[in-house]
Design an enzyme around this catalytic site. Structure first.
Site, short mmCIF file in Angstrom:
data_model
loop_
_atom_site.label_atom_id
_atom_site.label_comp_id
_atom_site.label_asym_id
_atom_site.label_seq_id
_atom_site.Cartn_x
_atom_site.Cartn_y
_atom_site.Cartn_z
N SER A 218 71.03 104.33 56.90
CA SER A 218 71.70 103.20 56.06
C SER A 218 70.55 102.33 55.16
O SER A 218 69.69 102.17 55.58
CB SER A 218 72.19 102.09 57.20
OG SER A 218 71.18 101.62 58.07
N GLY A 223 74.20 102.00 49.99
CA GLY A 223 74.81 103.07 50.71
C GLY A 223 73.99 103.48 51.95
O GLY A 223 73.33 103.12 52.66
N ASP A 250 75.97 98.62 63.04
CA ASP A 250 76.52 99.23 64.23
C ASP A 250 78.14 99.93 63.95
O ASP A 250 78.48 100.75 64.40
CB ASP A 250 76.55 98.02 65.37
CG ASP A 250 75.38 97.62 65.56
OD1 ASP A 250 74.50 98.34 65.57
OD2 ASP A 250 75.32 96.39 65.70
#
Length: 321
Positions: A218, A223, A250
């Site tokens: 991530s 993005g 998460d």
């Protein structure tokens, strides 16, 4: 199935403005069960995907944590331990600025860890994925996730690790099916800066050489990159105005894992679920109505020379720190 060694009670308090030394009144509050693995379980449960959360429990805070999880429809495997369940507090201002205070969590003794491993191996039977996620509390050796992954391999379970530093490095040796570092964790793992998409890809490939089968990295406002045996994919999912980046990574991981159940594209689901979490308050996890896949742009042939922004937060959350 998720394992969270350092779960928490996460209280989010919205205020008009943070002023040091002053008395401030809350405009809104919410209490959520927290911890990285807990958040993954919550996101999956919000999409009606059966999930079991293994968590250590002690004292009234631990009881409150498991009660909150059960309310969200999660099968909880609570392991009695000697430590305490930590509490985290987030102060949120109207412009999106978040001031977060995290407790370190209670220590876990050798007998605590033995009970947790036994419970995890039992709960893992029949699971599609086992996710070990989050920091290690005091008393837990850096090798813990790696040793657990080796034991899970004997059950034929796909193992996912989302942690950082020495515990992540040690876990790579057990050849996890997936690791999900963020930009800082990726740079720490390989020892060089991540300034372009090419840097992120090179670092992810190095992690695959070290043992990971796939890497979902991530990149905050830029993005995410997915590097696996099928190659390299890059995508983004801009958010006009976010409310909280807590738990967004998460939710991204949960979306990635859910794709196998829903039949969706892995990177698209990951980005859509992560962006949805950013739009929600506190550490609330997104449900089906919150996920917008139309806002996701996946590039099968990414521009590797593209520079990454200075922000490590999702679009719309540049004020959060």
């Amino acid at each position: 199935m998720t394992l969270t060694l350092n779960p928490s009670l996460d209280r989010t308090i919205e205020i008009a403005e943070l002023t040091r030394g002053a008395m401030m009144r809350a405009t809104a509050t919410r209490l959520d069960p927290g911890g990285k693995g807990v958040n993954v379980a919550r996101a999956l449960a919000a999409h009606k995907i059966p999930t079991c959360a293994v968590v250590p429990r002690n004292g009234p805070e631990g009881t409150q944590l498991t009660t909150l999880l059960e309310v969200e429809g999660i099968d909880v495997c609570a392991v009695p331990v000697t430590g305490h369940t930590r509490s985290n507090v987030s102060l949120v201002e109207p412009d999106g600025t978040v001031t977060k205070i995290n407790e370190p969590g209670g220590s876990l003794r050798a007998d605590d860890l033995e009970r947790i491993v036994t419970a995890t191996l039992s709960a893992a039977v029949g699971a599609d994925w086992v996710v070990a996620s989050g920091s290690l509390p005091p008393g837990v050796p850096d090798s813990f996730y790696g040793r657990l992954g080796t034991q899970l391999a004997e059950l034929g379970v796909r193992f996912v690790v989302d942690t950082s530093g020495p515990p992540l490095a040690a876990a790579l040796a057990c050849r996890p099916a997936l690791v999900k570092p963020n930009r800082d964790e990726l740079a720490e793992s390989v020892g060089f800066r991540i300034d372009t998409v090419a840097d992120a890809v090179r670092a992810a490939e190095a992690m695959r050489v070290a043992g990971a089968e796939a890497v979902l990295a991530s990149l905050g406002a830029d993005g995410a990159v997915l590097v696996d045996q099928q190659g390299v994919r890059y995508g983004e999912s801009p958010v006009d105005r976010g409310r909280s980046a807590v738990g967004a990574g998460d939710a991204m991981l949960a979306g990635c894992l859910a794709a196998g159940t829903t039949g969706g594209d892995v990177l698209t689901e990951a980005l859509a679920w992560g962006a949805a979490a950013v739009r929600l308050p506190g550490s609330r996890m997104p449900g089906p109505a919150d996920v917008d896949r139309d806002g996701v742009h996946v590039h099968a042939e990414p521009d590797l020379s593209r520079p990454l922004s200075g922000s490590h937060q999702p679009h719309g959350m540049e004020q959060i720190r």
